[in-house]
Each structure stands twice: as C-alpha cells, then as structure tokens.
Design a protein around this motif. Structure first.
Motif, PDB file in Angstrom:
ATOM      1  N   ARG A 224       0.698  -1.312   0.069  1.00 47.67           N
ATOM      2  CA  ARG A 224      -0.099   0.102   0.069  1.00 47.67           C
ATOM      3  C   ARG A 224       1.272   1.385  -0.269  1.00 47.67           C
ATOM      4  O   ARG A 224       2.162   1.291   0.470  1.00 47.67           O
ATOM      5  CB  ARG A 224      -1.155  -0.103   1.153  1.00 47.67           C
ATOM      6  CG  ARG A 224      -0.590   0.179   2.395  1.00 47.67           C
ATOM      7  CD  ARG A 224      -1.272  -0.193   4.316  1.00 47.67           C
ATOM      8  NE  ARG A 224      -1.175   0.424   4.977  1.00 47.67           N
ATOM      9  CZ  ARG A 224      -1.389  -0.198   6.058  1.00 47.67           C
ATOM     10  NH1 ARG A 224      -2.832   0.074   5.983  1.00 47.67           N
ATOM     11  NH2 ARG A 224      -0.910  -0.157   7.463  1.00 47.67           N
ATOM     12  N   GLN A 225      -0.144   1.725  -0.193  1.00 49.86           N
ATOM     13  CA  GLN A 225       1.427   3.820  -0.674  1.00 49.86           C
ATOM     14  C   GLN A 225      -0.476   4.624  -0.480  1.00 49.86           C
ATOM     15  O   GLN A 225      -0.779   4.849  -0.769  1.00 49.86           O
ATOM     16  CB  GLN A 225       1.636   4.078  -2.116  1.00 49.86           C
ATOM     17  CG  GLN A 225       2.796   4.906  -1.892  1.00 49.86           C
ATOM     18  CD  GLN A 225       3.552   4.872  -3.335  1.00 49.86           C
ATOM     19  OE1 GLN A 225       3.374   4.587  -4.139  1.00 49.86           O
ATOM     20  NE2 GLN A 225       4.761   5.367  -3.156  1.00 49.86           N
ATOM     21  N   ALA A 226      -0.233   5.356   1.195  1.00 50.84           N
ATOM     22  CA  ALA A 226      -0.654   6.243   1.551  1.00 50.84           C
ATOM     23  C   ALA A 226       0.363   7.975   0.513  1.00 50.84           C
ATOM     24  O   ALA A 226       1.486   7.709   0.457  1.00 50.84           O
ATOM     25  CB  ALA A 226      -0.766   6.510   2.351  1.00 50.84           C
TER      26      ALA A 226
ATOM     27  N   PRO B  35      -9.180   4.887   9.917  1.00 55.32           N
ATOM     28  CA  PRO B  35      -8.495   5.950   8.470  1.00 55.32           C
ATOM     29  C   PRO B  35      -6.616   5.769   8.212  1.00 55.32           C
ATOM     30  O   PRO B  35      -7.284   6.421   6.648  1.00 55.32           O
ATOM     31  CB  PRO B  35      -8.442   7.594   9.530  1.00 55.32           C
ATOM     32  CG  PRO B  35      -9.805   6.580  10.500  1.00 55.32           C
ATOM     33  CD  PRO B  35      -9.221   5.195  10.914  1.00 55.32           C
ATOM     34  N   GLU B  36      -6.161   5.526   8.973  1.00 54.28           N
ATOM     35  CA  GLU B  36      -4.479   5.614   8.635  1.00 54.28           C
ATOM     36  C   GLU B  36      -4.774   4.270   7.275  1.00 54.28           C
ATOM     37  O   GLU B  36      -3.167   3.897   7.644  1.00 54.28           O
ATOM     38  CB  GLU B  36      -3.611   5.265  10.516  1.00 54.28           C
ATOM     39  CG  GLU B  36      -4.403   4.313  10.759  1.00 54.28           C
ATOM     40  CD  GLU B  36      -4.870   4.819  12.009  1.00 54.28           C
ATOM     41  OE1 GLU B  36      -5.438   5.336  12.137  1.00 54.28           O
ATOM     42  OE2 GLU B  36      -4.579   4.472  13.158  1.00 54.28           O
ATOM     43  N   ASP B  37      -5.607   2.961   7.615  1.00 50.78           N
ATOM     44  CA  ASP B  37      -5.373   2.967   6.508  1.00 50.78           C
ATOM     45  C   ASP B  37      -5.414   3.106   5.103  1.00 50.78           C
ATOM     46  O   ASP B  37      -5.386   2.132   4.311  1.00 50.78           O
ATOM     47  CB  ASP B  37      -6.524   0.122   6.830  1.00 50.78           C
ATOM     48  CG  ASP B  37      -6.080  -0.181   7.648  1.00 50.78           C
ATOM     49  OD1 ASP B  37      -6.538  -0.192   8.512  1.00 50.78           O
ATOM     50  OD2 ASP B  37      -4.676   0.039   7.818  1.00 50.78           O
ATOM     51  N   THR B  38      -6.470   4.245   4.407  1.00 51.17           N
ATOM     52  CA  THR B  38      -5.569   4.460   3.327  1.00 51.17           C
ATOM     53  C   THR B  38      -5.099   4.739   3.214  1.00 51.17           C
ATOM     54  O   THR B  38      -4.580   5.357   2.876  1.00 51.17           O
ATOM     55  CB  THR B  38      -6.902   6.092   4.080  1.00 51.17           C
ATOM     56  OG1 THR B  38      -7.775   6.001   4.559  1.00 51.17           O
ATOM     57  CG2 THR B  38      -7.102   6.926   2.240  1.00 51.17           C
ATOM     58  N   ALA B  39      -5.396   3.982   1.201  1.00 46.94           N
ATOM     59  CA  ALA B  39      -4.018   4.376   0.671  1.00 46.94           C
ATOM     60  C   ALA B  39      -3.961   3.823  -0.648  1.00 46.94           C
ATOM     61  O   ALA B  39      -6.055   3.053  -1.034  1.00 46.94           O
ATOM     62  CB  ALA B  39      -3.027   3.102   1.187  1.00 46.94           C
ATOM     63  N   VAL B  40      -3.868   3.289  -1.654  1.00 46.46           N
ATOM     64  CA  VAL B  40      -3.410   2.960  -3.164  1.00 46.46           C
ATOM     65  C   VAL B  40      -2.998   1.313  -2.164  1.00 46.46           C
ATOM     66  O   VAL B  40      -2.623   1.758  -1.879  1.00 46.46           O
ATOM     67  CB  VAL B  40      -2.978   3.481  -4.150  1.00 46.46           C
ATOM     68  CG1 VAL B  40      -3.241   2.499  -5.162  1.00 46.46           C
ATOM     69  CG2 VAL B  40      -3.987   5.092  -4.166  1.00 46.46           C
ATOM     70  N   PHE B  41      -4.185   0.467  -2.642  1.00 47.55           N
ATOM     71  CA  PHE B  41      -2.589  -0.711  -2.057  1.00 47.55           C
ATOM     72  C   PHE B  41      -2.855  -1.822  -3.528  1.00 47.55           C
ATOM     73  O   PHE B  41      -3.883  -1.736  -5.087  1.00 47.55           O
ATOM     74  CB  PHE B  41      -3.988  -1.681  -1.283  1.00 47.55           C
ATOM     75  CG  PHE B  41      -4.100  -1.565  -0.574  1.00 47.55           C
ATOM     76  CD1 PHE B  41      -4.552  -0.461   0.458  1.00 47.55           C
ATOM     77  CD2 PHE B  41      -3.972  -2.463   0.499  1.00 47.55           C
ATOM     78  CE1 PHE B  41      -5.006   0.324   1.423  1.00 47.55           C
ATOM     79  CE2 PHE B  41      -4.004  -2.485   2.016  1.00 47.55           C
ATOM     80  CZ  PHE B  41      -4.261  -1.217   2.275  1.00 47.55           C
TER      81      PHE B  41
END
Length: 115
Positions: free
Chosen positions: A38-40, A87-93
């Motif tokens: 993942r990349q936030a 919310p901190e899991d928000t990212a492009v996976f």
C-alpha cells in the motif's frame, strides 16, 4: 509475462471491512509469491502482506490481527481480507506477483477509510 489486476477497493467507515482480490493471468506457472503493498499520499510503498507458493504468510505489524491474506491456486487469485479498518489504512493498495526474479505489478485499487 504476467498480468495482474486488483479489485475490491472502495470507501468504508472505520471499523468496517473490505476484501481485495488480485487475479494473475498469463505466464502464471511457478509463481513464487503474491504480495499486497500500500502507498498513502506522501509515503513510500510498504509491504502489507504476502503469501508464498508453499503457503507461508507475512504481515506487517500494523495489520497483524486485522488483515488476512489467502489465495485460490486454481484461480491464480490472492485475496486480502481487511477487518477493523482504520483511517490510517487509507491508501492505494497494489498487488504484485513474483515469478522467478521478476515482480509484476497491478495498477492499484484505492481504499479509503472514513473516521
């Protein structure tokens, strides 16, 4: 060549769940591993989970106990079940497939967790 396609991202409230899918196609014999990264925004891409051909799994500390990686060998598909999302899991996976020494990447799927 191996083609990789992710699906299953979306918007979910904190505490909710999502399941991501990663389908590999093309030259898929002898795949070594399937991985989820993942990349936030503003962050480096990080390895979240992986599953090797023998079934061994790895999880980043930040997702242990919440995420589960699995695979369906017959469909050359890997899954990432994500529970208790934050919310901190928000990212492009991104999903990647390792064949030999080459890692093939998908285009990514957005996961957004609202508070």
């Amino acid at each position: 060549q191996v083609q990789v396609a992710e699906s299953g991202g979306g918007l979910v409230q904190a505490g909710g769940s999502l399941r991501l899918s990663c389908a590999a196609s093309g030259s898929i014999l002898a795949l070594n591993a399937m991985r989820w990264y993942r990349q936030a925004p503003g962050n480096q891409r990080e390895l979240v989970a992986s599953i090797r051909s023998g079934g061994t799994t790895y999880y980043a500390d930040s997702v242990k106990g919440r995420f589960t990686i699995s695979r369906d060998i017959t469909k050359s598909t890997a899954y990432l079940q994500m529970n208790n999302l934050k919310p901190e899991d928000t990212a492009v996976f991104y999903c990647s497939v390792v064949r030999g020494v080459t890692e093939y990447w998908g285009q990514g799927t957005q996961v957004t967790v609202s508070s």
